[in-house]
Write a protein that holds these residues in place. Structure first.
Motif, PDB file in Angstrom:
ATOM      1  N   ILE A  10      31.837  39.035  45.622  1.00 36.54           N
ATOM      2  CA  ILE A  10      30.813  39.465  46.583  1.00 36.54           C
ATOM      3  C   ILE A  10      31.334  39.379  48.009  1.00 36.54           C
ATOM      4  N   ILE A  11      32.028  38.273  48.325  1.00 40.32           N
ATOM      5  CA  ILE A  11      32.567  38.098  49.683  1.00 40.32           C
ATOM      6  C   ILE A  11      33.591  39.178  49.995  1.00 40.32           C
ATOM      7  N   GLU A  12      34.444  39.528  49.022  1.00 39.31           N
ATOM      8  CA  GLU A  12      35.445  40.574  49.248  1.00 39.31           C
ATOM      9  C   GLU A  12      34.782  41.934  49.442  1.00 39.31           C
ATOM     10  N   ILE A  13      33.714  42.197  48.687  1.00 39.96           N
ATOM     11  CA  ILE A  13      32.989  43.465  48.854  1.00 39.96           C
ATOM     12  C   ILE A  13      32.374  43.539  50.256  1.00 39.96           C
ATOM     13  N   ILE A  14      31.769  42.430  50.695  1.00 42.24           N
ATOM     14  CA  ILE A  14      31.164  42.405  52.037  1.00 42.24           C
ATOM     15  C   ILE A  14      32.243  42.565  53.103  1.00 42.24           C
ATOM     16  N   ASP A  15      33.425  41.963  52.900  1.00 44.37           N
ATOM     17  CA  ASP A  15      34.531  42.131  53.850  1.00 44.37           C
ATOM     18  C   ASP A  15      34.945  43.595  53.949  1.00 44.37           C
ATOM     19  N   ALA A  16      34.965  44.270  52.793  1.00 40.97           N
ATOM     20  CA  ALA A  16      35.320  45.695  52.804  1.00 40.97           C
ATOM     21  C   ALA A  16      34.273  46.506  53.559  1.00 40.97           C
ATOM     22  N   VAL A  17      32.991  46.176  53.359  1.00 36.08           N
ATOM     23  CA  VAL A  17      31.926  46.862  54.086  1.00 36.08           C
ATOM     24  C   VAL A  17      32.036  46.590  55.582  1.00 36.08           C
ATOM     25  N   LYS A  18      32.330  45.343  55.957  1.00 34.13           N
ATOM     26  CA  LYS A  18      32.475  44.994  57.374  1.00 34.13           C
ATOM     27  C   LYS A  18      33.653  45.738  58.004  1.00 34.13           C
TER      28      LYS A  18
END
Length: 335
Positions: A314-322
């Motif tokens: 989840i954190i990696e997905i959010i980093d990609a979105v950011k």
């Protein structure tokens, strides 16, 4: 440069009102220019400067400055006359549900007519409303002007920067919640998804059946031919099966029979599976899959390794979105 669409102007059923709009627009611009100039002239330094370098202009304008209220009231009287005429037309044409709605909706027209310094500049709102109305009826095209394009570019740039910062702040907050072991995702699973497990099973079952019917049934023959050719090719490459042809008399016959039988079995099995998926009988199968992913709260045992992997994902997905949010699209539009 602002262009007037004469064809739309002539074909419009509100030609007289649009002509009045253009007249009022000219008067408003003239009045605002007069107000701005008089506000500048009100400074003693400006008056002294004009006395020294342009005494003729100063002597001609000074009496007008002293009677500024009178001249401004002339404009105000015209604006109020136009306002009450439009109000009367709105009542007659029943533009609004109540006859007294018009002055509340067009409050800036009335407030701008108050002859007080700061309120006079509210007349700019009336200029904007007239331009917007003409643009809405395609009499003029504001978007083609350089002023609009300039202002719109920096407005979009400002809004993008502002929205990006807000989104990044929210996503960073979500990451912190996930890192602290928030029960958000467990709550989503137990309180939102699990109570709707039957509905999800029905929906997924219907979608799978529809996809199988639309994708498989019309291409049943082509799929069978493809499967048989692929099985036949695989069997020919099998070393043990290829040795059967060396048997005297019956070897080639046995090999050919086996190839046809295996190809037919594989094709029938695949066809039966797809037929089942395309029918209502797939519901039990889909329901079992959903139950695996959404076990009951009593059945679901906490798995620390799985939770850690999910949190990292989840954190990696959010980093990609950011990372995508940080891209400044407005910079690519700079000349």
């Amino acid at each position: 440069m602002l262009k007037i669409n004469r064809e739309n102007l002539k074909s419009s059923h509100q030609l007289i009102w649009f002509i009045i709009d253009f007249l009022m627009l000219g008067l408003l611009i003239l009045n605002l220019a007069f107000i701005i100039w008089d506000s500048i002239y009100n400074f003693v330094a400006i008056q002294n400067l004009l006395k020294e370098y342009a005494p003729t202009i100063q002597s001609m304008y000074h009496p007008i400055h002293e009677r500024f209220i009178f001249y401004d009231l002339v404009f105000v009287s015209i604006f109020l006359t136009e306002f009450f005429v439009r109000w009367g037309y709105a009542i007659k044409a029943r533009v609004y549900d109540r006859w007294y709605f018009y002055p509340f909706i067009h409050w800036y027209d009335l407030v701008g007519c108050i002859p007080v310094g700061s309120l006079r500049f509210l007349r700019i709102l009336r200029v904007i409303s007239i331009i917007y109305r003409l643009h809405q009826y395609k009499i003029i095209d504001v978007t083609s002007t350089r002023i609009y394009q300039f202002l719109n570019f920096y407005y979009e740039a400002f809004m993008e920067e502002l929205s990006d910062r807000i989104v990044l702040k929210v996503l960073s907050g979500v990451q912190e919640e996930v890192k602290r072991g928030s029960r958000l995702f467990e709550n989503i699973q137990q309180d939102i998804l699990y109570p709707r497990r039957d509905m999800l099973s029905d929906w997924i079952s219907a979608r799978v059946a529809e996809a199988a019917r639309e994708g498989y049934v019309p291409n049943r023959g082509a799929l069978r031919s493809y499967l048989e050719s692929r099985v036949d090719n695989a069997l020919k490459q099998n070393l043990e099966l290829s040795r059967l042809k060396y048997l005297p008399m019956v070897g080639p016959t046995i090999q050919e029979t086996l190839e046809e039988a295996v190809g037919d079995i594989v094709a029938n099995v695949i066809h039966q599976i797809l037929d089942d998926l395309a029918s209502a009988s797939n519901h039990a199968f889909i329901e079992d899959i959903v139950n695996v992913f959404l076990p009951t709260p009593e059945e679901g045992q906490p798995d620390e390794a799985r939770n850690e992997a999910l949190i990292t994902l989840i954190i990696e997905i959010i980093d990609a979105v950011k990372g995508q949010v940080k891209v400044k699209h407005w910079r690519s539009e700079l000349p």
